[in-house]
Design a protein around this motif. Sequence first.
Motif, PDB file in Angstrom:
ATOM      1  N   TRP A 295       0.833  -1.193   0.000  1.00 44.65           N
ATOM      2  CA  TRP A 295       0.000   0.000   0.000  1.00 44.65           C
ATOM      3  C   TRP A 295       0.875   1.254   0.000  1.00 44.65           C
ATOM      4  O   TRP A 295       1.860   1.261   0.716  1.00 44.65           O
ATOM      5  CB  TRP A 295      -0.914  -0.016   1.237  1.00 44.65           C
ATOM      6  CG  TRP A 295      -2.082   0.905   1.122  1.00 44.65           C
ATOM      7  CD1 TRP A 295      -3.306   0.659   0.576  1.00 44.65           C
ATOM      8  CD2 TRP A 295      -2.115   2.264   1.583  1.00 44.65           C
ATOM      9  NE1 TRP A 295      -4.095   1.766   0.658  1.00 44.65           N
ATOM     10  CE2 TRP A 295      -3.392   2.765   1.270  1.00 44.65           C
ATOM     11  CE3 TRP A 295      -1.194   3.111   2.215  1.00 44.65           C
ATOM     12  CZ2 TRP A 295      -3.770   4.063   1.592  1.00 44.65           C
ATOM     13  CZ3 TRP A 295      -1.566   4.412   2.523  1.00 44.65           C
ATOM     14  CH2 TRP A 295      -2.842   4.875   2.210  1.00 44.65           C
ATOM     15  N   PRO A 296       0.604   2.313  -0.750  1.00 41.27           N
ATOM     16  CA  PRO A 296      -0.603   2.514  -1.562  1.00 41.27           C
ATOM     17  C   PRO A 296      -0.457   2.058  -3.026  1.00 41.27           C
ATOM     18  O   PRO A 296      -1.372   2.263  -3.805  1.00 41.27           O
ATOM     19  CB  PRO A 296      -0.778   4.041  -1.513  1.00 41.27           C
ATOM     20  CG  PRO A 296       0.614   4.567  -1.397  1.00 41.27           C
ATOM     21  CD  PRO A 296       1.418   3.536  -0.659  1.00 41.27           C
ATOM     22  N   ARG A 297       0.680   1.415  -3.388  1.00 33.99           N
ATOM     23  CA  ARG A 297       0.869   1.080  -4.820  1.00 33.99           C
ATOM     24  C   ARG A 297       0.514  -0.378  -5.110  1.00 33.99           C
ATOM     25  O   ARG A 297       1.077  -1.009  -5.993  1.00 33.99           O
ATOM     26  CB  ARG A 297       2.311   1.383  -5.215  1.00 33.99           C
ATOM     27  CG  ARG A 297       2.633   2.876  -5.112  1.00 33.99           C
ATOM     28  CD  ARG A 297       4.096   3.158  -5.338  1.00 33.99           C
ATOM     29  NE  ARG A 297       4.538   2.744  -6.651  1.00 33.99           N
ATOM     30  CZ  ARG A 297       5.820   2.568  -6.986  1.00 33.99           C
ATOM     31  NH1 ARG A 297       6.755   2.768  -6.087  1.00 33.99           N
ATOM     32  NH2 ARG A 297       6.145   2.192  -8.198  1.00 33.99           N
ATOM     33  N   TRP A 298      -0.439  -0.888  -4.328  1.00 31.14           N
ATOM     34  CA  TRP A 298      -0.743  -2.320  -4.423  1.00 31.14           C
ATOM     35  C   TRP A 298      -1.389  -2.702  -5.752  1.00 31.14           C
ATOM     36  O   TRP A 298      -1.125  -3.780  -6.290  1.00 31.14           O
ATOM     37  CB  TRP A 298      -1.613  -2.736  -3.229  1.00 31.14           C
ATOM     38  CG  TRP A 298      -2.958  -2.073  -3.189  1.00 31.14           C
ATOM     39  CD1 TRP A 298      -3.239  -0.830  -2.710  1.00 31.14           C
ATOM     40  CD2 TRP A 298      -4.188  -2.617  -3.658  1.00 31.14           C
ATOM     41  NE1 TRP A 298      -4.573  -0.551  -2.852  1.00 31.14           N
ATOM     42  CE2 TRP A 298      -5.179  -1.641  -3.427  1.00 31.14           C
ATOM     43  CE3 TRP A 298      -4.560  -3.827  -4.242  1.00 31.14           C
ATOM     44  CZ2 TRP A 298      -6.515  -1.835  -3.770  1.00 31.14           C
ATOM     45  CZ3 TRP A 298      -5.890  -4.024  -4.576  1.00 31.14           C
ATOM     46  CH2 TRP A 298      -6.846  -3.036  -4.340  1.00 31.14           C
ATOM     47  N   VAL A 299      -2.226  -1.814  -6.321  1.00 28.90           N
ATOM     48  CA  VAL A 299      -2.913  -2.157  -7.578  1.00 28.90           C
ATOM     49  C   VAL A 299      -1.881  -2.295  -8.697  1.00 28.90           C
ATOM     50  O   VAL A 299      -1.935  -3.222  -9.516  1.00 28.90           O
ATOM     51  CB  VAL A 299      -3.967  -1.089  -7.943  1.00 28.90           C
ATOM     52  CG1 VAL A 299      -4.625  -1.431  -9.269  1.00 28.90           C
ATOM     53  CG2 VAL A 299      -5.011  -0.969  -6.846  1.00 28.90           C
TER      54      VAL A 299
END
Length: 434
Positions: A379-383
């Motif tokens: 998180w926050p770059r998980w996607v």
Amino acid sequence: MRRSAEVAVVGAGAAGLVAARELLREGHAVAVFEKSGRVGGTWAYDPRADADPLGRDPGAPGAVHGSLYASLRTNLPRELMGFSGFPLAGRVFADDPRTFPGHREVLAFLDAFAVDSGVAAHVRLRAEVLRVRPLGRGQGQHWAVAWRGEDGEVVEEAFDAVVVCSGHCSVPLLPKIRGINKWRGKQMHSHNYRTPEPFQDQSVVVVGLGASGIDIAREISHVAKEVHIAARYSEDRLGKIELYHNAWMHGEIECIQDDGQVRFAEGSSVSADTILYCTGYRYHFPFLDLDGFTIDDNRVGPLYKHVFPPKYAPNLSFVGLPYKSIIFSSLELESKWVAAVLSGRAKLPSKEGMMADVEEDYQRMEDAGKPKRHTHTLWPRWVEYLNWLADQVGEPHLEPRRCEMYEKALKCIWSLDEGYRDRWEEESIGSGSP
Ligand code: FAD
């Protein structure tokens, strides 16, 4: 032409099970080693606790793997906790149809998944991996796996590849607290928390505001005299927590004062009976001793995209290291990637290329002032990470609806609201901050 490998998978939790399914689907031969007597890993609730409430020695005889508390319900809705072709949503496995089911439901789901996928037949129970070492010139073309069976006999077997799926929520990560030698009360890590009763009428300092910390603080507040949560990033929420009648939010613990009180970053201090650390876990692979591969301040590395150590890629890999994401999806995509790379269907960059990517990531973290121990937090770059994995194996990107669902779940957790799990369908609740 696709290559087929003989692969050892270490661990039969959610990661090991889905890794084995994907390896089998890709045409590999698989042996899954599981040191306990069942599959399911973390999700097999263990009422025992370590003799040391801080769980400082993972090698102690009888050290407990599980970290679940008796009342635990998932912190993600069941729709985010299934595998492709075998969803948890829309079906009931252990008589618990709730959107956020209790741990027994997830365990029964994993049991059923192991059977349905055919993986169960490849699992060797009560088989503890003691050592994994590269054979030959040490570059990891082939691996020797030494394991101890139920009869105590240690056997070494050769494999083409090893996938490490041994979990990382068993060995407590404990903060260093100035003056802790002056503390006369009890200390415990959430790894050993099972039920709230021992905290009856106590004043308890709960350290950490992750999903477990929030759940446990809330549960204890029903029996304790006072609960004080000590957390980073809590500046905008300091003081009495309105939702509870006996709980307060503080900054981090600054120190233990000479008078034995706990002092918080914002300057307040309290007398307490217990400090309960909900501060997460540290990575620990006692069976691995590899040249140039280290765990430094909870950074496991070097690892290309959290999965492949460049020096030993592709025949040594890790599934399940990153966290703060839709865990089951990342387990599945990492597994598909490992299986496809081993068969030659997906390609890795050169070892130098992988190292350069790792170094870039480390540099990016350093520039952003992030400590090493956050390396595997998605998180926050998980996607971005999940979609990158999907691209490697030709899977579709994450549906926006599932992304929104995950972000909503995080907000609900951080809202500290007890009822979010049961009100999920009806409303979107409050917002908090990480
Ligand atoms: P594990 O489940 O830990 O499995 C590892 C397995 O490896 C174990 O069975 C262990 O016995 C075995 N093993 C270890 N060492 C060896 C060895 N040397 N030889 C042989 N076998 C070995 N995730 C969610 O998606 N939703 C949630 O709501 C959620 N809640 C959680 C709550 C808590 C309190 C915790 C601790 C975790 C939670 N998680 C949740 C994360 C959870 O860890 C993952 O869902 C998932 O279970 C991780 O699976 P794993 O296979 O990586 O590890």
